[in-house]
Enzyme design. Sequence first.
Site, mmCIF file in Angstrom:
data_model
loop_
_atom_site.group_PDB
_atom_site.id
_atom_site.type_symbol
_atom_site.label_atom_id
_atom_site.label_comp_id
_atom_site.label_asym_id
_atom_site.label_seq_id
_atom_site.Cartn_x
_atom_site.Cartn_y
_atom_site.Cartn_z
ATOM 1 C CD GLU A 14 -3.072 -1.115 2.127
ATOM 2 O OE1 GLU A 14 -2.895 -0.430 3.159
ATOM 3 O OE2 GLU A 14 -4.107 -1.777 1.905
ATOM 4 C CD GLU A 172 -4.667 -5.842 2.001
ATOM 5 O OE1 GLU A 172 -5.524 -5.077 2.519
ATOM 6 O OE2 GLU A 172 -3.481 -5.874 2.379
#
Length: 377
Positions: A14, A172
């Site tokens: 991320e 995700e």
Amino acid sequence: SNDDTIIGYDLKNEPHGKRGYSGNKCPEDIAKWDNSTDQNNWAYSATECGNSILDVNPNALIFIEGVEQYPKTEKGYTYDTADIWQAPADQSPWYGAWWGGNLRGVKDYPINFGSSSRNSQIVYSPHDYGPSVYNQTWFDKDFTTQTLLDDYWYDTWAYINDQNIAPLLIGEWGGHMDGGKNQKWMELLRDYMINNHINHTFWCLNPNSGDTGGLLGYDFSTWDDDKYSLFEPSLWQTQESGKYISLDHKRALGTGSTSISLSDYYSSYDASEGSNIDGGSKGSHGDTKPIQSGTTSAGTTTTTTTTPETVVGDITLDGTVNVKDMILLIQYLSGEKVDSKGKDFKAGDVNGDGTLNGLDLALYRQVLSKAISGFPS
């Protein structure tokens, strides 16, 4: 590089940072995506890192996540445009996203590892969540698959799959079973991934993630049955018998009769019943279009072919070049005993050098991933 249970590397979790709010980060602190050689240019750093891995293990997949903010380049904005980052939201010069979720930069600055064989190892991997994690603006309406595509999904990551730029893995996704908007979002994304053959990793197994919960109950040993029931259709399985398909070409996902290996699927189930991927089309999963003589253009894809009897790369002699042919070549090159009846291994010599080797396997991977449009003539 010698452990075949490790198939790839997610380079960084991320990448994020944004400049469009009070207390904004300095330009050198945020993860950006452009054509600079700045260390915080995630596209540049991912290229350097990916190439370093491929120097050691050329067969590894390289999973590359997105960033958080991307400037509206169509309006002339860049990360370095001065005095624009405090603009009101309705005049925003940037597109927002989840941390690691924004892959708009691939359109302007795709990752390039320097060769077609290396580029065939790229998998873009956005993270995507629903309103239980944060109520993004695209959830403010009675959203549908189409509004999610229009407002966020398509230009942020779905175009990469739709335009065959590279494979996608939604790194995700998941969330709480709220009986409302978040559950609706999970169902819509699940079905979109199934219908468009997009790979994914569910977040998460353990129940103590505050943002999402998990697939396990709080005893860490039994399933959250409701959430598993939502998630389970997105597992790869045969269309009629419901057998779960492993990604390992030798081993099934467990013991018993509910799971099969990848080789079992392509040899015994693909043509007869297909799978839940791509709506269960029989015998078409991962296939390329047949190679034909001459050069023809279909949309943005150019293919070259001969008659089905002499298709280059068609070891199985079924008239197409697909994953089944590549698996047979892998088994042959690894020294496994392979049933040659009804097979033409000479067709596996796709570079025409008179021998079957890793160069042929690399070309199969490039063709099947659509990194190149066909084998060398």
